[in-house]
Design a protein around this motif. Structure first.
Motif, PDB file in Angstrom:
ATOM      1  N   PRO A  11       0.797  -1.231   0.000  1.00 35.26           N
ATOM      2  CA  PRO A  11       0.000   0.000   0.000  1.00 35.26           C
ATOM      3  C   PRO A  11       0.827   1.277   0.000  1.00 35.26           C
ATOM      4  CG  PRO A  11      -0.862  -1.572   1.591  1.00 35.26           C
ATOM      5  CD  PRO A  11       0.452  -2.114   1.119  1.00 35.26           C
ATOM      6  N   VAL A  12       2.075   1.188   0.474  1.00 32.04           N
ATOM      7  CA  VAL A  12       2.933   2.374   0.474  1.00 32.04           C
ATOM      8  C   VAL A  12       3.256   2.807  -0.953  1.00 32.04           C
ATOM      9  CG1 VAL A  12       5.231   3.238   1.062  1.00 32.04           C
ATOM     10  CG2 VAL A  12       3.919   1.931   2.742  1.00 32.04           C
ATOM     11  N   VAL A  13       3.578   1.839  -1.796  1.00 30.30           N
ATOM     12  CA  VAL A  13       4.043   2.184  -3.141  1.00 30.30           C
ATOM     13  C   VAL A  13       2.991   1.978  -4.225  1.00 30.30           C
ATOM     14  CG1 VAL A  13       6.399   1.589  -2.484  1.00 30.30           C
ATOM     15  CG2 VAL A  13       4.977  -0.133  -3.581  1.00 30.30           C
ATOM     16  N   ALA A  14       1.936   1.171  -3.938  1.00 31.49           N
ATOM     17  CA  ALA A  14       0.996   0.785  -4.993  1.00 31.49           C
ATOM     18  C   ALA A  14       0.280   1.972  -5.649  1.00 31.49           C
ATOM     19  CB  ALA A  14      -0.018  -0.224  -4.464  1.00 31.49           C
ATOM     20  N   PRO A  15      -0.298   2.925  -4.881  1.00 33.88           N
ATOM     21  CA  PRO A  15      -0.989   4.031  -5.556  1.00 33.88           C
ATOM     22  C   PRO A  15      -0.067   4.860  -6.443  1.00 33.88           C
ATOM     23  CG  PRO A  15      -1.654   3.898  -3.256  1.00 33.88           C
ATOM     24  CD  PRO A  15      -0.482   2.985  -3.416  1.00 33.88           C
ATOM     25  N   ILE A  42     -11.521  12.147  -0.589  1.00 32.08           N
ATOM     26  CA  ILE A  42     -11.131  12.993   0.543  1.00 32.08           C
ATOM     27  C   ILE A  42      -9.840  13.743   0.225  1.00 32.08           C
ATOM     28  CG2 ILE A  42     -10.209  12.954   2.893  1.00 32.08           C
ATOM     29  CD1 ILE A  42     -12.285  10.851   3.584  1.00 32.08           C
ATOM     30  N   PHE A  43      -8.804  13.033  -0.184  1.00 34.42           N
ATOM     31  CA  PHE A  43      -7.511  13.672  -0.392  1.00 34.42           C
ATOM     32  C   PHE A  43      -7.431  14.418  -1.724  1.00 34.42           C
ATOM     33  CE2 PHE A  43      -6.142  10.315   2.678  1.00 34.42           C
ATOM     34  CZ  PHE A  43      -5.698  11.184   3.660  1.00 34.42           C
ATOM     35  N   ALA A  44      -7.909  13.793  -2.787  1.00 33.15           N
ATOM     36  CA  ALA A  44      -7.758  14.407  -4.105  1.00 33.15           C
ATOM     37  C   ALA A  44      -8.757  15.524  -4.341  1.00 33.15           C
ATOM     38  CB  ALA A  44      -7.894  13.343  -5.199  1.00 33.15           C
ATOM     39  N   GLY A 101      -4.758  16.393  -5.433  1.00 36.13           N
ATOM     40  CA  GLY A 101      -4.479  15.958  -6.790  1.00 36.13           C
ATOM     41  C   GLY A 101      -3.514  14.792  -6.853  1.00 36.13           C
ATOM     42  N   GLU A 102      -2.428  14.978  -7.614  1.00 37.65           N
ATOM     43  CA  GLU A 102      -1.467  13.905  -7.813  1.00 37.65           C
ATOM     44  C   GLU A 102      -0.588  13.666  -6.588  1.00 37.65           C
ATOM     45  OE1 GLU A 102       0.734  14.424 -11.379  1.00 37.65           O
ATOM     46  OE2 GLU A 102      -1.010  14.137 -12.682  1.00 37.65           O
ATOM     47  N   GLN A 103      -0.742  14.466  -5.541  1.00 38.27           N
ATOM     48  CA  GLN A 103      -0.029  14.212  -4.291  1.00 38.27           C
ATOM     49  C   GLN A 103      -0.728  13.150  -3.446  1.00 38.27           C
ATOM     50  OE1 GLN A 103       1.355  17.748  -2.087  1.00 38.27           O
ATOM     51  NE2 GLN A 103       0.599  18.970  -3.814  1.00 38.27           N
ATOM     52  N   PHE A 104      -1.924  12.744  -3.866  1.00 40.94           N
ATOM     53  CA  PHE A 104      -2.693  11.758  -3.113  1.00 40.94           C
ATOM     54  C   PHE A 104      -1.887  10.504  -2.777  1.00 40.94           C
ATOM     55  CE2 PHE A 104      -5.323   7.868  -4.083  1.00 40.94           C
ATOM     56  CZ  PHE A 104      -5.763   7.660  -2.787  1.00 40.94           C
ATOM     57  N   PRO A 105      -1.139   9.890  -3.729  1.00 49.47           N
ATOM     58  CA  PRO A 105      -0.390   8.676  -3.378  1.00 49.47           C
ATOM     59  C   PRO A 105       0.636   8.884  -2.273  1.00 49.47           C
ATOM     60  CG  PRO A 105      -0.566   8.883  -5.765  1.00 49.47           C
ATOM     61  CD  PRO A 105      -1.059  10.175  -5.165  1.00 49.47           C
ATOM     62  N   ILE A 106       1.166  10.098  -2.164  1.00 54.35           N
ATOM     63  CA  ILE A 106       2.154  10.367  -1.117  1.00 54.35           C
ATOM     64  C   ILE A 106       1.499  10.287   0.253  1.00 54.35           C
ATOM     65  CG2 ILE A 106       3.745  12.093  -0.181  1.00 54.35           C
ATOM     66  CD1 ILE A 106       4.068  13.158  -3.034  1.00 54.35           C
ATOM     67  N   TYR A 107       0.362  10.928   0.410  1.00 50.74           N
ATOM     68  CA  TYR A 107      -0.345  10.903   1.694  1.00 50.74           C
ATOM     69  C   TYR A 107      -0.838   9.492   2.003  1.00 50.74           C
ATOM     70  CZ  TYR A 107      -0.218  15.983   1.916  1.00 50.74           C
ATOM     71  OH  TYR A 107       0.211  17.289   2.000  1.00 50.74           O
ATOM     72  N   PHE A 108      -1.289   8.784   0.985  1.00 53.03           N
ATOM     73  CA  PHE A 108      -1.730   7.409   1.168  1.00 53.03           C
ATOM     74  C   PHE A 108      -0.567   6.547   1.669  1.00 53.03           C
ATOM     75  CE2 PHE A 108      -2.910   3.125  -0.063  1.00 53.03           C
ATOM     76  CZ  PHE A 108      -4.277   3.087   0.134  1.00 53.03           C
ATOM     77  N   ALA A 109       0.611   6.750   1.106  1.00 58.43           N
ATOM     78  CA  ALA A 109       1.782   5.970   1.485  1.00 58.43           C
ATOM     79  C   ALA A 109       2.191   6.239   2.923  1.00 58.43           C
ATOM     80  CB  ALA A 109       2.941   6.271   0.538  1.00 58.43           C
TER      81      ALA A 109
END
Length: 411
Positions: free
Chosen positions: A158-162, A250-252, A258-266
């Motif tokens: 889940p850290v890297v997948a998004p 929520i994040f996007a 936006g495209e920073q969503f995967p960073i917060y998810f990670a």
């Protein structure tokens, strides 16, 4: 970590090291998480390309996989008790590859959902049998320790997948994500084929009959402790599935990341991984049940405080406050995942495959239902999510306390 126990001299001679076994088991389990998390950034484009008619339709891409996973576990578990673990894992991976190809080639939304259902049916084999393989060798706190190690590796997905999914979608389109699933599933199958010995000896296998399956299901579902831990795990996983269904908007959208969503998810996924590593160290001294109680109490109290903040801010708390709460909350969930699984499986060693299947199917169905309700309740604020976290955390705490009061346990 020490060496894994083995079932006979032949398997001992070719068994991989503990580190390799943990990594392989984590990879097999992580196919589920990868199949979910890598798709999150691509859901809007996928829905638009395939003609999803309503914004609420795209979460069905997740729900279809969960449905297949739930049904598939009920088949894979008892079959693995009858013919052994290896054949079921490899057959499941083959079905998963077929489902991935259908998704990659789909021309409409319904075909995609069919492919996701088949993906779920296939990945159920590796998911449920991996737990049975661990239970073949360990029980109680020792199993919780190994499961924690597996979860600490698993959480890297889940850290890297998004971010990986977004990179692939931007570079080659969302269909390439499914081709990636197919490639990784094939590699996992080759690794398992050549490195993982059978853990269920012939003398421990049971005939595959409807009567035996029904008897095993009844035994599992009539055991009060198992039922209690299944219900508690369903609540905990339901909160997580609700978060997965709500995270992208929520994040996007709400916080315009936006495209920073995967960073917060990670970052939030790392909290679960850190907790799993810590749990592996603490469980042998404090015990899995004591850690479960502490984690559920902390999660419930934090969620109550977060609910108050969400109400005070109209459902739009500052991003830093939301991230602080979610990181702490997911840290407690990282303590719970392996321990709840091990506690439920402890009385089921003689039917580990079937017991793991019932546990997995039941918790998946509960969490899928709860998560779908939470995802549908999203109203542009975080209030539905934190309210759900509060209610589910308190419910899980009450259930675990009732189970342990009944058994007179204080460990």
């Amino acid at each position: 970590m020490g060496s894994w126990q083995t079932t006979n001299r032949s398997s001992l001679e070719r068994a991989p090291s503990t580190a390799e076994s943990v990594t392989l088991m984590a990879l097999l389990i992580s196919l589920v998480a990868l199949s979910i998390d890598a798709m999150l950034p691509a859901l809007p484009q996928l829905g638009a390309d395939l003609g999803a008619r309503h914004p609420g339709d795209t979460p069905l891409v997740l729900s279809a996989l969960f449905l297949g996973l739930s049904l598939g576990q009920l088949i894979a578990g008892p079959v693995s008790d009858s013919i052994g673990r290896r054949g079921v894992v490899l057959s499941g991976l083959a079905v998963y590859l077929v489902g991935s190809a259908i998704c990659a080639l789909s021309g409409d939304f319904n075909t995609l959902l069919l492919g996701r259902l088949i993906q779920g049916l296939g990945v159920a084999g590796p998911r449920v049998v991996t737990v049975a393989i661990v239970r073949d060798r360990y029980a109680g706190d020792a199993m919780a320790r190994i499961m924690s190690f597996i979860m600490s590796v698993f959480i890297l997905v889940p850290v890297v997948a998004p971010a990986l999914g977004q990179i692939i979608a931007d570079w080659a389109g969302w269909r390439a994500i499914f081709w990636g699933f197919l490639l990784l599933g094939a590699l996992a199958g080759l690794w398992f084929t050549f490195r993982q010995p059978e853990t269920l000896t012939v003398e421990r296998r049971t005939p595959f009959t409807l009567t035996r399956i029904w008897t095993g299901i009844r035994e599992t579902l009539r055991h009060p402790d198992v039922i209690g831990y299944i219900a508690a795990a369903g609540c905990v996983f339901g909160a997580l599935v609700g978060y997965l269904a709500s995270a992208q908007p929520i994040f996007a959208d709400q916080y315009e990341l936006g495209e920073q969503f995967p960073i917060y998810f990670a970052v939030l996924a790392l909290a679960i991984g850190a907790a799993s590593i810590l749990n592996a160290r603490l469980v042998m001294t404090l015990g899995m049940r004591r850690l479960m109680r502490l984690a559920l109490m902390a999660f419930s109290l934090m969620s109550l405080a977060a609910t108050g903040l969400a109400l005070a801010t109209g459902g739009h708390p500052p991003l830093w406050a939301l991230m602080t709460y979610l990181m702490a909350g997911f840290f407690t969930q990282g303590i719970l995942f392996g321990n709840l699984n091990a506690a439920a499986m402890e009385p089921l060693g003689h039917i580990a495959g079937l017991g793991s299947a019932v546990y997995g199917a039941a918790t998946t169905l509960i969490s899928l239902t709860l998560g779908a309700v939470i995802g549908r309740a999203y109203d542009g604020t975080v209030l539905p999510l934190v309210l759900a976290f509060t209610g589910l955390g308190l419910a899980a705490l009450v259930i675990v306390l009732a189970v342990e009061r009944r058994g007179g346990r204080d460990d």
